[in-house]
Design a protein around this motif. Structure first.
Motif, PDB file in Angstrom:
ATOM      1  N   VAL A 255     -25.901 -15.618 -36.016  1.00 33.46           N
ATOM      2  CA  VAL A 255     -25.654 -14.277 -35.498  1.00 33.46           C
ATOM      3  C   VAL A 255     -26.837 -13.917 -34.608  1.00 33.46           C
ATOM      4  N   MET A 256     -26.520 -13.572 -33.342  1.00 31.41           N
ATOM      5  CA  MET A 256     -27.552 -13.232 -32.361  1.00 31.41           C
ATOM      6  C   MET A 256     -27.198 -11.929 -31.665  1.00 31.41           C
ATOM      7  N   SER A 257     -28.232 -11.205 -31.259  1.00 31.02           N
ATOM      8  CA  SER A 257     -28.040  -9.978 -30.499  1.00 31.02           C
ATOM      9  C   SER A 257     -28.234 -10.264 -29.018  1.00 31.02           C
ATOM     10  N   ASP A 258     -27.746  -9.335 -28.203  1.00 35.94           N
ATOM     11  CA  ASP A 258     -28.066  -9.337 -26.779  1.00 35.94           C
ATOM     12  C   ASP A 258     -28.725  -7.996 -26.509  1.00 35.94           C
ATOM     13  N   GLU A 259     -30.037  -8.028 -26.253  1.00 34.21           N
ATOM     14  CA  GLU A 259     -30.817  -6.815 -26.095  1.00 34.21           C
ATOM     15  C   GLU A 259     -31.081  -6.481 -24.630  1.00 34.21           C
ATOM     16  N   GLY A 260     -30.355  -7.142 -23.739  1.00 35.41           N
ATOM     17  CA  GLY A 260     -30.464  -6.839 -22.317  1.00 35.41           C
ATOM     18  C   GLY A 260     -31.383  -7.770 -21.561  1.00 35.41           C
ATOM     19  N   THR A 261     -32.532  -8.086 -22.137  1.00 38.53           N
ATOM     20  CA  THR A 261     -33.468  -9.022 -21.495  1.00 38.53           C
ATOM     21  C   THR A 261     -33.912 -10.114 -22.456  1.00 38.53           C
ATOM     22  N   ALA A 262     -33.443 -10.046 -23.685  1.00 40.41           N
ATOM     23  CA  ALA A 262     -33.830 -11.005 -24.716  1.00 40.41           C
ATOM     24  C   ALA A 262     -32.786 -10.975 -25.825  1.00 40.41           C
ATOM     25  N   SER A 263     -32.964 -11.866 -26.790  1.00 42.28           N
ATOM     26  CA  SER A 263     -32.056 -11.944 -27.926  1.00 42.28           C
ATOM     27  C   SER A 263     -32.878 -12.051 -29.207  1.00 42.28           C
ATOM     28  N   ARG A 264     -32.223 -11.772 -30.305  1.00 40.97           N
ATOM     29  CA  ARG A 264     -32.850 -11.878 -31.609  1.00 40.97           C
ATOM     30  C   ARG A 264     -31.883 -12.627 -32.517  1.00 40.97           C
ATOM     31  N   ILE A 265     -32.404 -13.550 -33.305  1.00 35.89           N
ATOM     32  CA  ILE A 265     -31.575 -14.206 -34.309  1.00 35.89           C
ATOM     33  C   ILE A 265     -31.568 -13.287 -35.524  1.00 35.89           C
ATOM     34  N   ILE A 266     -30.394 -12.821 -35.872  1.00 34.94           N
ATOM     35  CA  ILE A 266     -30.251 -11.876 -36.974  1.00 34.94           C
ATOM     36  C   ILE A 266     -30.119 -12.627 -38.294  1.00 34.94           C
ATOM     37  N   THR A 267     -29.301 -13.662 -38.292  1.00 32.47           N
ATOM     38  CA  THR A 267     -29.161 -14.520 -39.463  1.00 32.47           C
ATOM     39  C   THR A 267     -28.520 -15.826 -39.039  1.00 32.47           C
ATOM     40  N   CYS A 268     -28.606 -16.807 -39.897  1.00 33.08           N
ATOM     41  CA  CYS A 268     -27.889 -18.068 -39.699  1.00 33.08           C
ATOM     42  C   CYS A 268     -27.633 -18.679 -41.074  1.00 33.08           C
TER      43      CYS A 268
END
Length: 105
Positions: free
Chosen positions: A73-86
């Motif tokens: 699960v990843m976010s799209d923060e506009g200029t970067a991403s974050r791994i939320i879980t896997c």
């Protein structure tokens, strides 16, 4: 709607972040960053969470570096991403392709 190519671009540009808590959880699950990278670049988005807070996110189903199905699960923060879980998906909760949730009950 999140585009997986944008997430891959973030990863290539070293713009994917992992919180300390998330890193601890995937280490406990035996998942390494190379597994996440392999899943991201081999996989596709199977669910979109456009209303998630604070940023839209999505569920990716891909193959880990060891050949196992892996959900990220990843976010799209506009200029970067974050791994939320896997996690390695539970075959009791997903179909044989690990892309469709089984109905409960």
């Amino acid at each position: 709607m999140i585009d997986i190519e944008i997430l891959r671009r973030y990863y290539t540009k070293d713009m994917v972040f992992v919180t300390q808590h998330t890193a601890k959880r995937f280490r406990e699950r035996g998942i390494r960053m190379r597994d996440i990278k392999a899943a991201l670049f081999s996989g596709h988005i199977i669910e979109q969470y456009e209303g998630s807070f604070p940023f839209p996110s999505c569920l990716i189903c891909g193959i880990s570096s060891t050949g196992k199905p892996l959900h990220v699960v990843m976010s799209d923060e506009g200029t970067a991403s974050r791994i939320i879980t896997c996690y390695f998906p539970d075959p009791n909760r997903w179909d044989e392709t690990f892309t469709i949730r089984k109905k409960e009950g």
